[in-house]
Design an enzyme around this catalytic site. Sequence first.
Site, PDB file in Angstrom:
ATOM      1  N   HIS A 130       0.815  -1.221   0.000  1.00 30.01           N
ATOM      2  CA  HIS A 130       0.000   0.000   0.000  1.00 30.01           C
ATOM      3  C   HIS A 130       0.845   1.266   0.000  1.00 30.01           C
ATOM      4  O   HIS A 130       0.338   2.349  -0.303  1.00 30.01           O
ATOM      5  CB  HIS A 130      -0.999  -0.003   1.166  1.00 30.01           C
ATOM      6  CG  HIS A 130      -0.427   0.295   2.509  1.00 30.01           C
ATOM      7  ND1 HIS A 130      -0.167  -0.678   3.434  1.00 30.01           N
ATOM      8  CD2 HIS A 130      -0.093   1.468   3.114  1.00 30.01           C
ATOM      9  CE1 HIS A 130       0.294  -0.128   4.543  1.00 30.01           C
ATOM     10  NE2 HIS A 130       0.357   1.178   4.369  1.00 30.01           N
TER      11      HIS A 130
ATOM     12  N   SER B 278       4.473   2.755   7.849  1.00 24.43           N
ATOM     13  CA  SER B 278       4.121   1.618   7.004  1.00 24.43           C
ATOM     14  C   SER B 278       5.308   1.148   6.172  1.00 24.43           C
ATOM     15  O   SER B 278       5.983   1.948   5.526  1.00 24.43           O
ATOM     16  CB  SER B 278       2.966   1.987   6.072  1.00 24.43           C
ATOM     17  OG  SER B 278       1.772   2.162   6.789  1.00 24.43           O
TER      18      SER B 278
END
Length: 505
Positions: free
Chosen positions: A81, A190
């Site tokens: 992502h 992330s």
Amino acid sequence: MQILNRLLICLLALYWISFTVQADEVSKDVKALQRLKQAVIKIHTTRAAPDYFTPWRLLNLEQTSGSGAVIKGKRILTNAHVVADARYLQVQKHNDPKKYLANVEFVSHEADLAILSVEDATFFDGLNPLRIGKMPEPLTEVSVFGFPFGGQTLSITRGILSRVEHQRYAHAGSFLLAGQIDAAINPGNSGGPVIVDNRIVGVVMQANAGGRAENLGYFVPPPVINHVLKDAEDGQYHGVPALGFRTQGLEGPASKRAHGLSEDDNGILVTKVFEDSVLSGELLEQDILLSINGYQIADDQTIKLDEDLRSNFKFIVDNMHPGDELNLVVSRNGETVKIQSAAELNSANRSLVLGPQYDQRPRYLVYGGVVFVPLNMNLIKRWGRDWHNQAPVEFLYSRGVWSTPQRQELIVALKVLAADVNLGYHNWSNWIIHSINGEPVKNFNDFAQTLRNFSGDFVHIADDQGYQMIIDHDEALKTESEIEELYGLPASFSEGLFENVAVQD
């Protein structure tokens, strides 16, 4: 006096030796930490996702950042992502102002992992790749490295591994093993590595959603990481094998008795076997699944992996690759049946609503000014963060309907570009169609082929309630270029839609 002097000298010598050893250990720790820092990379992403409300356009450009870690082979491991729908990628080393162009070498949206390469090979000079470690035990202290928002430099936080179990991955909605930690995880973290003993034991994935818990985050654990790295060896994506059936637990005493099990028996009920599964005809609905590859399945659908870890039985299939041997033991009408099969390629969509799509342009077809698209989660999520309540009820309901070989996906008349050819339907939108010219629609390509090969006067499109939209075919063809110009369409259909569609003579 001489004895005291000798004793003092001995004590001083011991102290000096101890001090030297401790100093060496501190020095080693400092060097190890420095090597770790150098191996953690900041990723700069310029993304432009497609606009599924207007499928021939892109949404506005967005600048985001994430983290990654250098692994062997001069590669960078990060989240999928972080780089999804990227138009331009750059990577930056710790404490280095220079940015380098990067490319996505391999991506598994299912596992939310991606592998990057860097165009300039000198980027990796002086960097020591990190190794993948083993799954740590619960209560192990872990360190999270990354570049979260709020600053430009590397951040290191610590936390405790609290549990390991199957979780729903936010990126693609897959249900895979995940580790849970209490270290702070924020945007920008992330893709960063979770470290124990100088090895990667996880890739930071997502924080807890909904604000119902504090300092609660999840990471992709070593079994999933290793599966993706193995999958990437040939450069072709295969993913986690398909589970060609669905089950439910048998924790209720009445459910057990109804299926001929005693209170002490364990197993789960097979509720659905898909027609296109390799297990179709072998595994039957209403079978009681007792074990998978030698692991006994408990009533709550879990298996025991070790003394401290239980997880969903799907874990066994998650760690396999297509073609690996799959052995099931079931109870059928009171008899024990053994089934031997092979893990199947995960190529079929099991729901009528396609899962999230990334790194590709939406499929669409404009016919008679009506915009037709396949229904997927990208379209549903265009209703915003509250899509669960804002998206059309029919769309949301369809997520729980299984696909079949006869009906593989849903086609939606998304909107009508007003023109004379579609007069009477200008306010129609978000309409799920069922048939075209009386024939059920199988999938989007089948629908497109039917329209392209049509040679009659009128096209009849209907939903499953009998409501119809009728388009004059000759008029639709004549006004195609006019509608394209009027509404600024680059084309009346998405690129590549008809590449594999046969046209009748």
